[in-house]
Design a protein around this motif. Sequence first.
Motif, mmCIF file in Angstrom:
data_model
loop_
_atom_site.group_PDB
_atom_site.id
_atom_site.type_symbol
_atom_site.label_atom_id
_atom_site.label_comp_id
_atom_site.label_asym_id
_atom_site.label_seq_id
_atom_site.Cartn_x
_atom_site.Cartn_y
_atom_site.Cartn_z
ATOM 1 N N THR A 1 46.395 37.357 39.088
ATOM 2 C CA THR A 1 46.842 37.083 37.716
ATOM 3 C C THR A 1 48.363 37.056 37.616
ATOM 4 O OG1 THR A 1 46.706 39.456 37.301
ATOM 5 C CG2 THR A 1 44.854 38.104 36.571
ATOM 6 N N GLY A 2 49.036 37.542 38.630
ATOM 7 C CA GLY A 2 50.494 37.642 38.520
ATOM 8 C C GLY A 2 51.189 36.730 39.495
ATOM 9 N N GLY A 3 51.778 35.637 39.000
ATOM 10 C CA GLY A 3 52.468 34.691 39.884
ATOM 11 C C GLY A 3 53.631 35.344 40.614
ATOM 12 N N GLY A 4 54.650 35.758 39.856
ATOM 13 C CA GLY A 4 55.864 36.345 40.444
ATOM 14 C C GLY A 4 55.567 37.605 41.227
ATOM 15 N N ALA A 5 54.707 38.453 40.671
ATOM 16 C CA ALA A 5 54.409 39.727 41.332
ATOM 17 C C ALA A 5 53.689 39.490 42.653
ATOM 18 C CB ALA A 5 53.561 40.609 40.416
ATOM 19 N N SER A 6 52.754 38.541 42.680
ATOM 20 C CA SER A 6 52.024 38.338 43.940
ATOM 21 C C SER A 6 52.944 37.716 44.985
ATOM 22 C CB SER A 6 50.744 37.518 43.734
ATOM 23 O OG SER A 6 51.040 36.241 43.267
ATOM 24 N N ILE A 7 53.872 36.869 44.535
ATOM 25 C CA ILE A 7 54.845 36.288 45.473
ATOM 26 C C ILE A 7 55.696 37.395 46.098
ATOM 27 C CG2 ILE A 7 57.018 34.962 45.517
ATOM 28 C CD1 ILE A 7 54.741 33.110 45.584
ATOM 29 N N LYS A 8 56.134 38.328 45.258
ATOM 30 C CA LYS A 8 56.985 39.423 45.768
ATOM 31 C C LYS A 8 56.208 40.287 46.760
ATOM 32 C CE LYS A 8 60.819 38.603 43.727
ATOM 33 N NZ LYS A 8 61.886 38.090 44.540
ATOM 34 N N LEU A 9 54.930 40.518 46.457
ATOM 35 C CA LEU A 9 54.106 41.301 47.398
ATOM 36 C C LEU A 9 53.983 40.565 48.723
ATOM 37 C CD1 LEU A 9 50.906 42.867 45.781
ATOM 38 C CD2 LEU A 9 52.875 44.033 46.734
ATOM 39 N N LEU A 10 53.791 39.251 48.635
ATOM 40 C CA LEU A 10 53.665 38.455 49.862
ATOM 41 C C LEU A 10 54.985 38.407 50.633
ATOM 42 C CD1 LEU A 10 51.497 35.440 48.619
ATOM 43 C CD2 LEU A 10 50.727 37.471 49.828
ATOM 44 N N GLU A 11 56.069 38.575 49.902
ATOM 45 C CA GLU A 11 57.373 38.625 50.579
ATOM 46 C C GLU A 11 57.573 39.945 51.304
ATOM 47 O OE1 GLU A 11 60.709 37.913 48.015
ATOM 48 O OE2 GLU A 11 60.041 35.903 47.547
ATOM 49 N N GLY B 1 51.117 41.430 36.318
ATOM 50 C CA GLY B 1 52.023 40.291 36.103
ATOM 51 C C GLY B 1 53.468 40.714 35.884
ATOM 52 N N ALA B 2 53.686 41.982 35.501
ATOM 53 C CA ALA B 2 55.058 42.460 35.249
ATOM 54 C C ALA B 2 55.457 43.547 36.243
ATOM 55 C CB ALA B 2 55.162 42.983 33.820
ATOM 56 N N VAL C 1 43.913 33.240 45.834
ATOM 57 C CA VAL C 1 44.695 32.172 45.228
ATOM 58 C C VAL C 1 45.626 32.773 44.187
ATOM 59 C CG1 VAL C 1 44.608 30.019 43.907
ATOM 60 C CG2 VAL C 1 42.840 30.496 45.607
ATOM 61 N N GLY C 2 46.906 32.437 44.268
ATOM 62 C CA GLY C 2 47.877 32.943 43.298
ATOM 63 C C GLY C 2 48.773 31.828 42.814
ATOM 64 N N GLY C 3 49.493 32.100 41.723
ATOM 65 C CA GLY C 3 50.398 31.088 41.177
ATOM 66 C C GLY C 3 49.681 30.301 40.099
ATOM 67 N N GLY C 4 50.350 30.138 38.947
ATOM 68 C CA GLY C 4 49.723 29.523 37.761
ATOM 69 C C GLY C 4 49.061 28.188 38.046
ATOM 70 N N ASP C 5 49.750 27.309 38.789
ATOM 71 C CA ASP C 5 49.224 25.947 38.962
ATOM 72 C C ASP C 5 48.018 25.901 39.892
ATOM 73 O OD1 ASP C 5 51.209 24.903 37.330
ATOM 74 O OD2 ASP C 5 52.616 24.776 39.009
ATOM 75 N N SER C 6 48.063 26.682 40.978
ATOM 76 C CA SER C 6 46.914 26.685 41.898
ATOM 77 C C SER C 6 45.706 27.287 41.200
ATOM 78 C CB SER C 6 47.207 27.501 43.155
ATOM 79 O OG SER C 6 48.534 27.414 43.501
ATOM 80 N N VAL C 7 45.954 28.361 40.446
ATOM 81 C CA VAL C 7 44.853 29.007 39.726
ATOM 82 C C VAL C 7 44.285 28.034 38.693
ATOM 83 C CG1 VAL C 7 44.266 30.893 38.146
ATOM 84 C CG2 VAL C 7 45.751 31.350 40.113
ATOM 85 N N ALA C 8 45.184 27.309 38.004
ATOM 86 C CA ALA C 8 44.730 26.361 36.982
ATOM 87 C C ALA C 8 43.846 25.285 37.613
ATOM 88 C CB ALA C 8 45.930 25.716 36.300
ATOM 89 N N SER C 9 44.221 24.803 38.814
ATOM 90 C CA SER C 9 43.408 23.734 39.409
ATOM 91 C C SER C 9 42.059 24.277 39.869
ATOM 92 C CB SER C 9 44.151 23.019 40.541
ATOM 93 O OG SER C 9 44.641 23.928 41.459
ATOM 94 N N ILE C 10 42.037 25.541 40.321
ATOM 95 C CA ILE C 10 40.753 26.152 40.694
ATOM 96 C C ILE C 10 39.851 26.240 39.455
ATOM 97 C CG2 ILE C 10 39.694 28.391 41.310
ATOM 98 C CD1 ILE C 10 40.727 27.075 43.807
ATOM 99 N N ARG C 11 40.450 26.628 38.327
ATOM 100 C CA ARG C 11 39.683 26.759 37.079
ATOM 101 C C ARG C 11 39.203 25.398 36.600
ATOM 102 N NH1 ARG C 11 43.084 31.379 35.075
ATOM 103 N NH2 ARG C 11 41.862 33.116 35.889
ATOM 104 N N LEU C 12 40.104 24.422 36.667
ATOM 105 C CA LEU C 12 39.779 23.077 36.204
ATOM 106 C C LEU C 12 38.578 22.515 36.964
ATOM 107 C CD1 LEU C 12 41.511 21.429 34.134
ATOM 108 C CD2 LEU C 12 42.200 20.024 36.076
ATOM 109 N N LEU C 13 38.494 22.848 38.236
ATOM 110 C CA LEU C 13 37.405 22.327 39.069
ATOM 111 C C LEU C 13 36.204 23.282 39.076
ATOM 112 C CD1 LEU C 13 39.647 21.146 42.038
ATOM 113 C CD2 LEU C 13 38.452 19.662 40.431
ATOM 114 N N ASN C 14 36.283 24.302 38.250
ATOM 115 C CA ASN C 14 35.180 25.268 38.147
ATOM 116 C C ASN C 14 34.839 25.949 39.460
ATOM 117 O OD1 ASN C 14 34.106 25.864 35.663
ATOM 118 N ND2 ASN C 14 33.211 23.801 35.481
ATOM 119 N N LEU C 15 35.861 26.333 40.193
ATOM 120 C CA LEU C 15 35.621 26.900 41.527
ATOM 121 C C LEU C 15 35.891 28.407 41.572
ATOM 122 C CD1 LEU C 15 37.407 24.083 43.576
ATOM 123 C CD2 LEU C 15 34.940 24.427 43.361
#
Length: 415
Positions: free
Chosen positions: A372-382, A149-150, A349-363
């Motif tokens: 686990t790392g929103g910003g870090a995974s975005i940078k890797l994808l960049e 995450g850092a 799946v990355g990013g706090g909100d998408s991960v949260a919705s996956i968890r909320l729906l028990n998926l």
Amino acid sequence: MKKTIEDLEDLSGKRVFVRVDFNVPLDEDGNIADTTRIEKSLPTIKYLLSQGARLVLCSHLGRPNGEKKSNLSLLPVAKELMNMLPLTKIKFSFQSVGEKVEQATHELKNGEILLLENIRFHKEEEKNDPLFAKKLAKLADVYVNDAFGAAHRKHASTAGIARLLPNAMGYLMGKEVNTILNVLENAKRPFVAVLGGAKVADKIYVVLNMLKRVDVMIIGGGMAYTFLAAKGYSVGGSLIEEDKIELARDILEEAERSNIPVILPVDHKCGTSFSGAVKEQIIHKPDIPEHLIGMDLGPKTIKIFKKYIRRAKTIIWNGPMGVFEFDNFSEGTEEIAKAVAKTKGVSIVGGGDSVASIRLLNLEEQITHISTGGGASIKLLEGELLPGIEVIENKNKFIPAKAPEKKKKENKKNN
Ligand code: AMP
């Protein structure tokens, strides 16, 4: 390939500085609201303990901006860790550097842990101050980075210290990096990216980089309106980033030249104001009337997005498809979450909100990798090399072939 903890030898009796990501969410009363981040670091911690290492754990929590803030102390995390590892002796140090801490690291016995106070209480941390990194390095013989995450931060505890000690990535970091890079390089096709969320500026370079790799690019959520505006559609009062419209237009043109379909919403769920209390209205076309705000995908769009997702052999999803915090505008995000979970291919799946919705729906179980790392995974994808990964030693250190013996200099012309 970067070194992982299993490449480290003879850890018994060694002091190992482990940069973990214990940046847990706190509730209003300062209690830990979600322990996932602590749990995710356990495999690395347990492995190192099993090797007889003496662990010095270091993390940041929140944004204290270089000041000591008692509400951002890691003490509650130490207590949580004690619950999770009841057989391990865990000490907490209210300081992060200095002679006393150094002394405490030398007093550790094999298999014991010392957790340091929030490293961001020191302003030198975020400046990657070389003297501060040196002080941190004095606390250990080996450095392990498990704070994915850092990893996109060039700080003293994530980058500076690594240059001063033998080092490796922890399991969590290794899994994150390898999974994401592997998918980017060797994705099974069709490879589909689904990007959403509100901040175009944050993700537009992901779109750009991913266009070189994916077969289909799906854009939903608040991001989509900047792209729709770039195509000349009216977007009413929806969120757009004016200064990114030009770039969005260039990206769409580039996608067309490369023959990569960019799938945007064709209908919308709208409201008259940005509120969960407004009555939702379906607009059955891409253009949004002046008085309305697009807040979720329309039914036809959901169908189209799902059709592409269903066919994907590899899928990356980052960012919600609408203002999912409001119940009446959460359908798009939920439907996409379910569709991503259903795919038989690889799903990330990355990013706090998408991960949260996956968890909320028990998926969670149905997703190949939850980042686990929103910003870090975005940078890797960049396509960026992250500072926290770059500094880790390579598995096979370059050993130069023995230099051929220099020929004796021929005597200058019959000299
Ligand atoms: P990001 O941090 O960029 O991933 O954005 C996440 C936020 O995007 C969430 O809080 C969503 O409510 C918000 N969001 C998603 N769709 C929309 C939309 N159509 N309009 C405004 N905000 C949105």
